[in-house]
Design a protein around this motif. Sequence first.
Motif, PDB file in Angstrom:
ATOM      1  N   GLU A 226      -4.787  -8.521   3.479  1.00 55.08           N
ATOM      2  CA  GLU A 226      -6.091  -7.970   3.079  1.00 55.08           C
ATOM      3  C   GLU A 226      -5.903  -6.730   2.204  1.00 55.08           C
ATOM      4  O   GLU A 226      -6.598  -6.539   1.210  1.00 55.08           O
ATOM      5  CB  GLU A 226      -6.934  -7.595   4.319  1.00 55.08           C
ATOM      6  CG  GLU A 226      -7.413  -8.768   5.164  1.00 55.08           C
ATOM      7  CD  GLU A 226      -6.281  -9.465   5.929  1.00 55.08           C
ATOM      8  OE1 GLU A 226      -5.290  -8.805   6.297  1.00 55.08           O
ATOM      9  OE2 GLU A 226      -6.381 -10.696   6.124  1.00 55.08           O
ATOM     10  N   GLN A 227      -4.939  -5.902   2.588  1.00 56.61           N
ATOM     11  CA  GLN A 227      -4.698  -4.695   1.781  1.00 56.61           C
ATOM     12  C   GLN A 227      -4.155  -5.052   0.395  1.00 56.61           C
ATOM     13  O   GLN A 227      -4.508  -4.432  -0.600  1.00 56.61           O
ATOM     14  CB  GLN A 227      -3.705  -3.776   2.518  1.00 56.61           C
ATOM     15  CG  GLN A 227      -4.323  -3.078   3.718  1.00 56.61           C
ATOM     16  CD  GLN A 227      -3.258  -2.333   4.533  1.00 56.61           C
ATOM     17  OE1 GLN A 227      -2.197  -2.876   4.843  1.00 56.61           O
ATOM     18  NE2 GLN A 227      -3.553  -1.091   4.867  1.00 56.61           N
ATOM     19  N   ILE A 228      -3.330  -6.091   0.354  1.00 55.96           N
ATOM     20  CA  ILE A 228      -2.791  -6.532  -0.946  1.00 55.96           C
ATOM     21  C   ILE A 228      -3.937  -7.043  -1.827  1.00 55.96           C
ATOM     22  O   ILE A 228      -4.053  -6.671  -3.000  1.00 55.96           O
ATOM     23  CB  ILE A 228      -1.731  -7.642  -0.749  1.00 55.96           C
ATOM     24  CG1 ILE A 228      -0.500  -7.079  -0.035  1.00 55.96           C
ATOM     25  CG2 ILE A 228      -1.342  -8.254  -2.086  1.00 55.96           C
ATOM     26  CD1 ILE A 228       0.509  -8.134   0.406  1.00 55.96           C
ATOM     27  N   ASP A 229      -4.811  -7.866  -1.243  1.00 57.63           N
ATOM     28  CA  ASP A 229      -5.927  -8.415  -2.017  1.00 57.63           C
ATOM     29  C   ASP A 229      -6.823  -7.303  -2.551  1.00 57.63           C
ATOM     30  O   ASP A 229      -7.278  -7.342  -3.699  1.00 57.63           O
ATOM     31  CB  ASP A 229      -6.761  -9.373  -1.154  1.00 57.63           C
ATOM     32  CG  ASP A 229      -6.033 -10.702  -0.952  1.00 57.63           C
ATOM     33  OD1 ASP A 229      -5.055 -10.941  -1.685  1.00 57.63           O
ATOM     34  OD2 ASP A 229      -6.436 -11.473  -0.061  1.00 57.63           O
ATOM     35  N   ALA A 230      -7.056  -6.311  -1.706  1.00 53.09           N
ATOM     36  CA  ALA A 230      -7.920  -5.195  -2.134  1.00 53.09           C
ATOM     37  C   ALA A 230      -7.255  -4.420  -3.282  1.00 53.09           C
ATOM     38  O   ALA A 230      -7.923  -3.997  -4.240  1.00 53.09           O
ATOM     39  CB  ALA A 230      -8.193  -4.271  -0.944  1.00 53.09           C
TER      40      ALA A 230
ATOM     41  N   ALA B  59       8.320   5.465  -4.687  1.00 54.72           N
ATOM     42  CA  ALA B  59       7.281   4.509  -5.095  1.00 54.72           C
ATOM     43  C   ALA B  59       5.889   5.128  -4.924  1.00 54.72           C
ATOM     44  O   ALA B  59       5.037   5.028  -5.814  1.00 54.72           O
ATOM     45  CB  ALA B  59       7.402   3.234  -4.262  1.00 54.72           C
ATOM     46  N   LEU B  60       5.670   5.782  -3.805  1.00 55.72           N
ATOM     47  CA  LEU B  60       4.358   6.391  -3.556  1.00 55.72           C
ATOM     48  C   LEU B  60       4.132   7.584  -4.489  1.00 55.72           C
ATOM     49  O   LEU B  60       3.010   7.842  -4.944  1.00 55.72           O
ATOM     50  CB  LEU B  60       4.247   6.830  -2.093  1.00 55.72           C
ATOM     51  CG  LEU B  60       4.159   5.648  -1.114  1.00 55.72           C
ATOM     52  CD1 LEU B  60       4.337   6.119   0.327  1.00 55.72           C
ATOM     53  CD2 LEU B  60       2.837   4.897  -1.273  1.00 55.72           C
TER      54      LEU B  60
ATOM     55  N   GLU C 272       5.033   0.675   7.458  1.00 56.58           N
ATOM     56  CA  GLU C 272       4.521  -0.674   7.742  1.00 56.58           C
ATOM     57  C   GLU C 272       4.271  -1.378   6.425  1.00 56.58           C
ATOM     58  O   GLU C 272       3.725  -0.762   5.487  1.00 56.58           O
ATOM     59  CB  GLU C 272       3.157  -0.571   8.443  1.00 56.58           C
ATOM     60  CG  GLU C 272       3.201  -0.261   9.920  1.00 56.58           C
ATOM     61  CD  GLU C 272       3.640  -1.469  10.731  1.00 56.58           C
ATOM     62  OE1 GLU C 272       3.105  -2.561  10.489  1.00 56.58           O
ATOM     63  OE2 GLU C 272       4.536  -1.292  11.580  1.00 56.58           O
ATOM     64  N   ALA C 273       4.617  -2.649   6.331  1.00 60.36           N
ATOM     65  CA  ALA C 273       4.270  -3.405   5.117  1.00 60.36           C
ATOM     66  C   ALA C 273       2.758  -3.605   5.072  1.00 60.36           C
ATOM     67  O   ALA C 273       2.104  -3.743   6.112  1.00 60.36           O
ATOM     68  CB  ALA C 273       4.982  -4.750   5.125  1.00 60.36           C
TER      69      ALA C 273
ATOM     70  N   LEU D  49       2.470  -1.123  -4.086  1.00 60.92           N
ATOM     71  CA  LEU D  49       2.270  -2.040  -2.958  1.00 60.92           C
ATOM     72  C   LEU D  49       3.484  -1.898  -2.047  1.00 60.92           C
ATOM     73  O   LEU D  49       4.598  -2.221  -2.465  1.00 60.92           O
ATOM     74  CB  LEU D  49       2.175  -3.480  -3.462  1.00 60.92           C
ATOM     75  CG  LEU D  49       1.064  -3.781  -4.478  1.00 60.92           C
ATOM     76  CD1 LEU D  49       1.224  -5.187  -5.045  1.00 60.92           C
ATOM     77  CD2 LEU D  49      -0.303  -3.631  -3.821  1.00 60.92           C
ATOM     78  N   LEU D  50       3.276  -1.407  -0.860  1.00 65.16           N
ATOM     79  CA  LEU D  50       4.400  -1.323   0.089  1.00 65.16           C
ATOM     80  C   LEU D  50       4.537  -2.697   0.748  1.00 65.16           C
ATOM     81  O   LEU D  50       3.876  -2.999   1.742  1.00 65.16           O
ATOM     82  CB  LEU D  50       4.146  -0.234   1.125  1.00 65.16           C
ATOM     83  CG  LEU D  50       4.274   1.214   0.632  1.00 65.16           C
ATOM     84  CD1 LEU D  50       4.017   2.188   1.762  1.00 65.16           C
ATOM     85  CD2 LEU D  50       5.631   1.498  -0.004  1.00 65.16           C
TER      86      LEU D  50
END
Length: 470
Positions: A23-27, A166-167, A18-19, A186-187
Amino acid sequence: MPIATTNPATGQVLKTYEAMSDEQIDAAIERADLAFRQLRETTVAQRARWLTAAADLLDAERDETARLMTTEMGKTYAAAKAEVTKCATACRFYADNAPGMLADEPADAAAVKAKRAYVRYQPIGPVLAVMPWNFPLWQVMRFAAPALMAGNTGLLKHASNVPQTALFLEDLFRRAGFPEGAFTTLLVGSDAVDRILSDPRVRAATLTGSEPAGRSIAQIAGREIKKTVLELGGSDPFVVMPSADLDTAAEVATTARCQNNGQSCIAAKRFIVHTDVFDAFAEKFAARMAALRVGDPMDDGTDVGPLASERGRDEVHAQVTDAVDQGATVLCGGEKPSGDGWYYPPTVVTDLRPEMRMWSEEVFGPVAGLYRVGSYDEAIEVANGTSFGLGSNAWTNDPAEQERFAVDLNAGNVFINGMTTSYPELPFGGVKNSGYGRELSAAGMREFCNTKTVWIGAGEAGAGAGAHSE
Ligand code: NAP
């Protein structure tokens, strides 16, 4: 593009992701910013210890890491293992040399009317790295190792088809000891890049990839007044002159074209051969290309594995077909195989003309264009006659000609009597539509540093006063 691992040798989707949400990007950006404040307070010696630990992990986990890359994008297992080792070497290079590269540089204090003056290199903050799948570990490492050593933090938006690699990279730096948030994967799809780069906490971006992606990032960065480094495509010339050792040139030409299954930005793509040796070179080169073994990238005997995507293979075949339809001659290969996996045979095409796509476009697969030229000047004209300017090769044993090629080839690097490659010790980058800025060496590290002038006066009346400003 879905974020997924699809094995190019079989076409099977192995894992999907899942991309990340906004909110996850901001965190993640917040953690990168906090980690930057932490990292810039650490000593360069401490960061060097962490980077050396990353190198040790890469060496210890070479085979599993290599298998991950082969499964995700199809490079041969042997090439993948060499890539892991190269990354470990680059980490050690920066761990050993960054202290010198980042040391203050004293200036001539008297000349600038100071008691003391010097240049200091300081980190700038979180840097977004948008990276391609073709060297999934190395492309990232040549950004990450110098950036982390300088005290910056990294936010990786990797290509959507290599999520596991990437991970792995995020996990690698964490296990090596870098603080939480120092390097984050960042996925996300490319549609999230505008949001990330527009965030005031993100200070710069580096992109390795295609020209359209470079244009898009440069536009966003221009709007936001942020520094970028762009490493884009290439269609490197490989010039062969009469004095060259033709057997060695043909041998290296084959490797230079087919390394990484033909999917390297600095692969030689256009073979420009003096008419005096054209027929002899063409025969040797086509014979070697035809003899390469195409097959399962995990097999030891395989020279060329599948292309990374079905779309990529279709594009390569369309470029070849376009040339053939307009009268080009195929010396070997050129047929799209049926069956599972996105394989394409090593191919040599000659009798090319400017109206054919292969003349001006980058071919991202094991396909060589062969050009006959009558003189040095014509060789330079054809070599420089594209919108790209990444790498270049010339083969000649005439010392005067070697010097001329070094000056006249319009590219970010010139390799004479050897294959273009990258070394941590040497700057890497292009001119024209191949991009701008440099990676590797001290030049690469300083792209994301504030080159700060420090001027200290005597603090006495008259000292430094009266000079005109600016
Ligand atoms: P690509 O489509 O440009 O993808 C590279 C990266 O950019 C991926 O992470 C991709 O994300 C992202 N991206 C794509 N379009 C974007 C956009 N509009 N805005 C922001 N990000 C975007 O490149 P590719 O075709 O996969 O890779 C091959 C190209 O890279 C070739 O041209 C090759 O020469 C070049 N390359 C250059 C160098 C160098 O050092 N100069 C090295 C290796 C490769 P998604 O995967 O999510 O689309």
